[in-house]
Design a protein around this motif. Structure first.
Motif, short mmCIF file in Angstrom:
data_model
loop_
_atom_site.label_atom_id
_atom_site.label_comp_id
_atom_site.label_asym_id
_atom_site.label_seq_id
_atom_site.Cartn_x
_atom_site.Cartn_y
_atom_site.Cartn_z
N ALA A 119 -3.26 -12.17 10.43
CA ALA A 119 -3.99 -12.59 9.23
C ALA A 119 -5.07 -13.56 9.66
CB ALA A 119 -3.05 -13.25 8.22
N SER A 120 -6.27 -13.36 9.16
CA SER A 120 -7.43 -14.14 9.56
C SER A 120 -7.97 -14.91 8.36
CB SER A 120 -8.50 -13.20 10.12
OG SER A 120 -9.62 -13.90 10.57
N LEU A 121 -7.98 -16.25 8.43
CA LEU A 121 -8.46 -17.10 7.35
C LEU A 121 -9.87 -17.56 7.69
CD1 LEU A 121 -5.33 -17.09 7.06
CD2 LEU A 121 -5.52 -19.42 6.16
N VAL A 122 -10.86 -17.01 6.98
CA VAL A 122 -12.26 -17.19 7.36
C VAL A 122 -13.05 -17.88 6.25
CG1 VAL A 122 -14.40 -16.02 8.01
CG2 VAL A 122 -12.20 -15.13 8.81
N SER A 123 -13.77 -18.93 6.62
CA SER A 123 -14.72 -19.56 5.71
C SER A 123 -16.12 -19.07 6.06
CB SER A 123 -14.65 -21.09 5.83
OG SER A 123 -15.67 -21.70 5.06
N PHE A 124 -16.63 -18.12 5.29
CA PHE A 124 -17.95 -17.57 5.55
C PHE A 124 -19.06 -18.54 5.15
CE2 PHE A 124 -15.28 -13.83 5.47
CZ PHE A 124 -15.84 -12.99 6.41
N ALA A 125 -18.76 -19.40 4.17
CA ALA A 125 -19.74 -20.37 3.66
C ALA A 125 -18.98 -21.35 2.78
CB ALA A 125 -20.84 -19.66 2.86
N PRO A 126 -19.60 -22.47 2.37
CA PRO A 126 -18.95 -23.35 1.39
C PRO A 126 -18.59 -22.59 0.12
CG PRO A 126 -20.83 -24.44 2.37
CD PRO A 126 -20.88 -23.02 2.84
N ASP A 150 -4.84 -7.39 10.06
CA ASP A 150 -4.16 -6.74 8.95
C ASP A 150 -4.68 -7.25 7.61
OD1 ASP A 150 -1.61 -5.19 7.94
OD2 ASP A 150 -1.53 -7.14 6.94
N THR A 151 -4.92 -8.57 7.52
CA THR A 151 -5.33 -9.19 6.26
C THR A 151 -6.39 -10.25 6.54
OG1 THR A 151 -3.12 -8.89 5.32
CG2 THR A 151 -4.55 -10.49 4.24
N LEU A 152 -7.46 -10.26 5.73
CA LEU A 152 -8.46 -11.31 5.80
C LEU A 152 -8.37 -12.15 4.54
CD1 LEU A 152 -12.00 -11.40 7.12
CD2 LEU A 152 -11.66 -12.08 4.75
N VAL A 182 -7.87 -7.79 1.72
CA VAL A 182 -8.64 -9.01 1.50
C VAL A 182 -7.98 -9.82 0.39
CG1 VAL A 182 -10.89 -9.99 0.90
CG2 VAL A 182 -10.77 -7.83 2.17
N TYR A 183 -7.79 -11.12 0.64
CA TYR A 183 -7.22 -12.03 -0.35
C TYR A 183 -8.26 -13.10 -0.70
CZ TYR A 183 -2.43 -10.43 0.83
OH TYR A 183 -1.28 -9.70 1.04
N GLY A 184 -8.27 -13.49 -1.97
CA GLY A 184 -8.96 -14.70 -2.38
C GLY A 184 -8.07 -15.90 -2.13
N THR A 185 -8.60 -17.10 -2.40
CA THR A 185 -7.87 -18.34 -2.12
C THR A 185 -7.70 -19.18 -3.38
OG1 THR A 185 -8.79 -18.40 0.12
CG2 THR A 185 -7.83 -20.43 -0.71
N VAL A 186 -6.49 -19.73 -3.54
CA VAL A 186 -6.22 -20.77 -4.53
C VAL A 186 -5.81 -22.01 -3.74
CG1 VAL A 186 -4.83 -21.48 -6.50
CG2 VAL A 186 -5.45 -19.06 -6.22
N PHE A 187 -6.62 -23.06 -3.82
CA PHE A 187 -6.42 -24.24 -2.96
C PHE A 187 -6.27 -25.49 -3.83
CE2 PHE A 187 -8.65 -27.19 0.32
CZ PHE A 187 -7.42 -27.68 0.73
N HIS A 223 -10.79 -6.18 -11.04
CA HIS A 223 -12.19 -5.91 -11.35
C HIS A 223 -13.05 -5.92 -10.09
CE1 HIS A 223 -15.69 -5.58 -13.98
NE2 HIS A 223 -16.28 -6.45 -13.19
N TYR A 224 -12.82 -6.90 -9.22
CA TYR A 224 -13.64 -7.01 -8.02
C TYR A 224 -13.16 -6.09 -6.90
CZ TYR A 224 -16.12 -11.09 -9.90
OH TYR A 224 -16.90 -11.94 -10.64
N GLY A 225 -11.93 -5.61 -7.00
CA GLY A 225 -11.46 -4.61 -6.04
C GLY A 225 -10.85 -5.16 -4.78
N PHE A 226 -10.25 -6.38 -4.83
CA PHE A 226 -9.57 -6.88 -3.64
C PHE A 226 -8.06 -6.89 -3.87
CE2 PHE A 226 -10.85 -10.63 -6.08
CZ PHE A 226 -9.76 -11.48 -6.02
N ASP A 227 -7.30 -7.41 -2.90
CA ASP A 227 -5.89 -7.06 -2.82
C ASP A 227 -4.90 -8.15 -3.18
OD1 ASP A 227 -6.36 -4.34 -1.45
OD2 ASP A 227 -7.48 -5.77 -0.21
N GLY A 228 -5.31 -9.42 -3.18
CA GLY A 228 -4.32 -10.45 -3.46
C GLY A 228 -4.89 -11.84 -3.32
N TRP A 229 -3.97 -12.82 -3.29
CA TRP A 229 -4.35 -14.23 -3.27
C TRP A 229 -3.51 -15.01 -2.26
CZ3 TRP A 229 -8.48 -15.86 -6.04
CH2 TRP A 229 -8.93 -15.04 -7.08
N PHE A 230 -4.16 -15.94 -1.59
CA PHE A 230 -3.50 -16.90 -0.71
C PHE A 230 -3.33 -18.18 -1.52
CE2 PHE A 230 -3.38 -20.33 2.35
CZ PHE A 230 -2.76 -19.81 3.48
N ILE A 231 -2.08 -18.65 -1.67
CA ILE A 231 -1.80 -19.84 -2.47
C ILE A 231 -1.50 -21.00 -1.55
CG2 ILE A 231 -0.43 -20.84 -4.33
CD1 ILE A 231 -1.94 -18.40 -5.24
#
Length: 597
Positions: A119-126, A150-152, A182-187, A223-231
Motif C-alpha cells: 500500500a502506497s500513501l502518496v501526497s501529490f500536493a497539499p 496493490d492500493t494507493l 485508490v482510497y481517499g483519506t480521512v485525517f 460518484h467519483y469512481g474510487f474504492d475506499g477510505w483510509f481512516i
C-alpha cells in the motif's frame, strides 16, 4: 518518545493552508524553516478557521482551476455533485481492471506472488491544491511502478484546509488502468496540530439509524469512481463509546457500499490514541468485532519481527488474512536510505509475514534535482540499484520492492495499446505530430507502463532501454533502445494474459534516425511456453518518420499471450530506435488518440 511523522505532515500542510488562504485568518506567523516545521506546531491564527466547503478554497486563489474535493465532517453533508462545479472534473470512468500474476514470469527469483502486498500513501500536493485534470507543468509525481502496488492512498487532510480528501480523477484513472485500488483519506490530526475531538464526534453523529457522514463517504466514492477510505484518527480526548461508534460507522458504510476501509493503528478500543505497532488485543476490534469491520489495517512504524509474527497469528485467529495487515515504513525523509527490518516482513525463502505500507514514497520526486533525477531515484526505490528487477544484487540494505513482490499485470483484455506515455512531458504529440509545446501532466493520459523495467537478455553487450522524453508518437514520450549491438538482445516488456483469436493482430509503430534495416523483431511468448519467444520481423524503414507494422497472429489462435517484448539482431556500433506504439488487437480496431477517462 517516538517521533510520529503522520501527524507532522499536518503541521506542514496547515502552515501551507494558512499562508495560501488568508481569508481563514487575520494574523499569520512567518513561515517556519523545514527543521522548525518538523518540531513546532503550525502557524496559528487569532481565531479558529471556520470550516469551509471544497468549492470555497482554491490554492493560490485561482477560482477557475478545478481541484480535488475536500471537506470537514459537517461540510461534506452539504455536498451535492449536481451543484459542485468541480465534481464533473473529478469523476473517473475507468473501472478497476483485473490483474494477473504468473509466478513463472516473475522477474526476481526472491520475489513471491500472491502473498504480501504493498500500500502506497502518496501526497501529490497539499490538501487544497490537487488539480482535477492535471496542470501545465511536467514537474509532477508521475508514478509508473504500479505493478508492485496493490492500493494507493491519496494522502492529505489538515486542520486548516479540510479533514476529508477525495482523490482526483487523474490518479484514479491511472491506478485503475493498472488494476490498483485508490482510497481517499480521512485525517483527524492530533490536538497539537489543530485537531478537535468535536470533529470526530461530528463524523460519527447519527440521524435515526443512519450515519449521514458515512452515507456521504459512500456517495463520494461511488460518484467519483474510487474504492475506499483510509481512516487516520489521531485526535486525543475520545473514549470507548466513541471508538465503538467509529467501528459501527465503518461497518455501516461497508454495508452501504461497495466501499473499503483501511484503519490506521492509532486509536485503540478504549478511545485513547496509543500506537500499537501491530495488531493487538487493544485494537483488533477495528479489524473484526467480531465480524469484519475494516478491510485492512496500517500498522504504525515502530514494529518488530516478534510483533509482526504476533500480528500474523492474531489475524489468523480472527479468520483474517495476515496480508491485510500493512507494516508501515516512513520514507518521507530518507527514501531508500530508510532503515527497514525487511526480514521481519518479507523473510528470505519463506512466506511473507504481513504486507508493507509505504508512507510517502514520493520522496523520489520531492528530493530530486529534476525530472531525470526523479526517474533514476524512482527506479532505484522500486527495482533496485541496478535498474533491473531481475538483478537486485547490491551492498545497500534497500534492494527495491521488486526483490520481494512479484509483478502483476492488468493486460488481460484486448485491445491493449500503449504509446509508452507516462502522463507528463515537455510537449504533446498526436500520431507523431506536435500539437503542443510546453510542460504538462495528466495521469489520465498515462499508458500501462512496461512490467519489466528493465530486463534485457544478451550473451554480449546489452542495449539500454529507456522511456525517452525527446520524441513521441502519442503523448510526451516513447520507448527507445540504444547502445552497442554485438549480439542478440531480447527485451522483456510486458507480462500479459491475452487470448489470441483468428482476427488478432500485433501492431508496432517505430522510428529510426535514417532509413534502412531496423534489425528489430516483435517477440511474443505464449502461456503454454512462457519463456520461449516467437519473433516477427519488422523489416526496414523507408524514411525517418513514424511507420506502422501490423503482424498477423492468426496462426496462434487458441493460445494465450503471456509476454510481449522486442528482439534485436545483427550488429551496430551505435544502435538507436524508437517505438512509439505497441498494440494487440482484433481485426477492425482503428488507432485513435487516448482521451481522458
Amino acid at each position: 518518545m517516538r517521533r510520529r511523522l503522520l501527524p507532522l505532515l499536518c503541521a506542514a500542510l496547515t502552515t501551507v493552508a494558512v499562508l495560501s488562504t488568508p481569508v481563514l485568518s487575520t494574523a499569520v506567523q512567518a513561515t517556519p524553516t523545514p527543521a522548525a516545521a518538523a518540531t513546532a506546531p503550525p502557524a496559528t491564527a487569532t481565531r479558529a478557521p471556520e470550516p469551509v466547503a471544497a468549492s470555497t478554497v482554491r490554492a493560490g486563489g485561482d477560482g477557475g482551476q478545478p481541484y480535488a474535493s475536500f471537506w470537514y465532517p459537517d461540510t461534506i453533508l452539504g455536498w451535492d455533485p449536481a451543484t459542485d462545479p468541480d465534481a464533473r472534473f473529478n469523476r473517473s470512468r475507468v473501472p478497476l481492471r483485473p490483474r494477473a500474476s504468473l509466478p513463472a514470469l516473475k522477474a526476481n527469483p526472491h520475489a513471491r506472488a500472491g502473498e504480501g502486498r504493498v500500500a502506497s500513501l502518496v501526497s501529490f500536493a497539499p490538501t487544497s491544491g490537487n488539480p482535477s485534470q492535471g496542470s501545465p507543468s511536467a514537474d509532477y509525481y508521475a508514478f509508473t511502478y504500479w505493478q508492485y502496488v496493490d492500493t494507493l492512498v491519496f494522502w492529505g487532510g489538515s486542520a486548516g484546509e479540510g479533514l476529508i480528501l477525495a482523490p482526483n480523477a487523474t490518479v484514479i484513472d491511472a491506478a485503475h488502468r493498472n488494476g490498483v485500488r485508490v482510497y481517499g483519506t480521512v485525517f483527524f490530526p492530533p490536538t497539537a496540530y489543530g485537531g478537535k475531538i468535536e470533529w470526530v464526534r461530528d463524523f460519527v453523529r447519527k440521524s435515526g439509524g443512519a450515519y449521514p457522514v458515512a452515507d456521504k463517504l459512500v456517495e463520494v466514492a461511488r460518484h467519483y469512481g474510487f474504492d475506499g477510505w483510509f481512516i487516520n484518527q489521531e485526535t486525543a480526548g475520545g473514549d470507548a463509546a466513541l471508538a465503538t461508534e467509529l467501528r459501527e460507522l465503518i461497518t455501516y458504510a461497508r454495508g452501504r457500499g461497495p466501499v473499503e476501509f483501511m484503519w490506521y493503528d492509532a486509536m485503540t478500543e478504549s478511545g485513547s490514541v496509543t500506537w500499537q505497532d501491530g495488531l493487538t488485543p487493544a485494537n483488533d476490534a477495528f479489524l473484526n468485532d467480531p465480524h469484519r469491520v475494516s478491510d485492512s489495517m496500517f500498522l504504525d512504524f515502530g514494529w518488530t519481527a516478534a510483533g509482526q509474527h504476533a500480528s500474523r497469528d492474531l489475524a489468523r485467529s480472527l479468520g483474517r488474512d495476515e496480508h491485510e495487515l500493512f507494516a508501515g515504513i516512513d520514507t518521507e525523509a530518507n527514501g531508500y536510505a530508510t532503515g527497514v527490518p525487511w526480514e521481519a516482513v518479507f523473510p528470505s525463502g519463506q512466506p511473507h509475514v504481513t504486507s508493507l505500507g509505504i508512507y510517502r514514497p514520493e520522496w523520489t520526486w520531492k528530493s530530486s534535482s529534476g525530472p531525470a533525477d526523479f526517474r533514476a531515484r524512482d527506479s532505484r526505490f522500486w527495482v533496485g540499484a541496478n535498474a533491473d528487477p531481475s538483478d537486485t544484487t547490491t551492498s545497500s540494505p534497500w534492494k527495491g520492492l521488486a526483490h520481494y513482490v512479484a509483478e502483476s499485470t492488468p493486460i488481460t483484455a484486448k485491445p491493449f495499446v500503449t504509446g509508452f506515455n507516462t502522463g507528463h512531458g515537455d510537449f504533446y504529440n498526436v500520431r507523431g505530430v506536435r500539437v503542443r509545446d510546453g510542460g504538462w501532466n495528466n495521469l489520465s493520459m498515462q499508458d500501462v507502463p512496461p512490467t519489466y523495467r528493465w530486463v534485457v537478455e544478451s550473451a554480449g553487450s546489452r542495449l539500454t532501454p529507456s522511456i525517452d522524453y525527446g520524441d513521441a508518437y502519442e503523448g510526451g514520450s516513447s520507448l527507445r533502445l540504444t547502445g552497442r549491438l554485438d549480439a542478440v538482445n531480447t527485451v522483456r516488456l510486458y507480462q500479459a494474459r491475452l487470448p489470441v483469436s483468428a482476427g488478432t493482430r500485433l501492431s508496432v509503430v517505430l522510428k529510426t534516425p535514417q532509413a534502412g534495416p531496423t534489425r528489430l523483431q516483435a517477440a511474443v511468448a505464449f502461456a503454454d511456453a512462457p519463456h520461449t519467444f516467437t519473433t516477427f520481423d519488422l523489416g526496414a524503414t523507408g524514411g525517418t518518420g513514424w511507420e506502422r507494422r501490423t503482424l498477423d497472429l492468426s496462426a496462434h489462435a487458441g493460445r494465450t499471450i503471456a509476454q510481449l517484448g522486442l528482439r534485436v539482431t545483427g550488429t551496430a556500433d551505435a544502435y538507436d530506435i524508437r517505438v512509439g506504439q505497441l498494440a494487440v488487437h482484433d481485426a477492425g480496431w482503428t488507432p485513435s488518440p487516448r482521451r481522458p477517462g
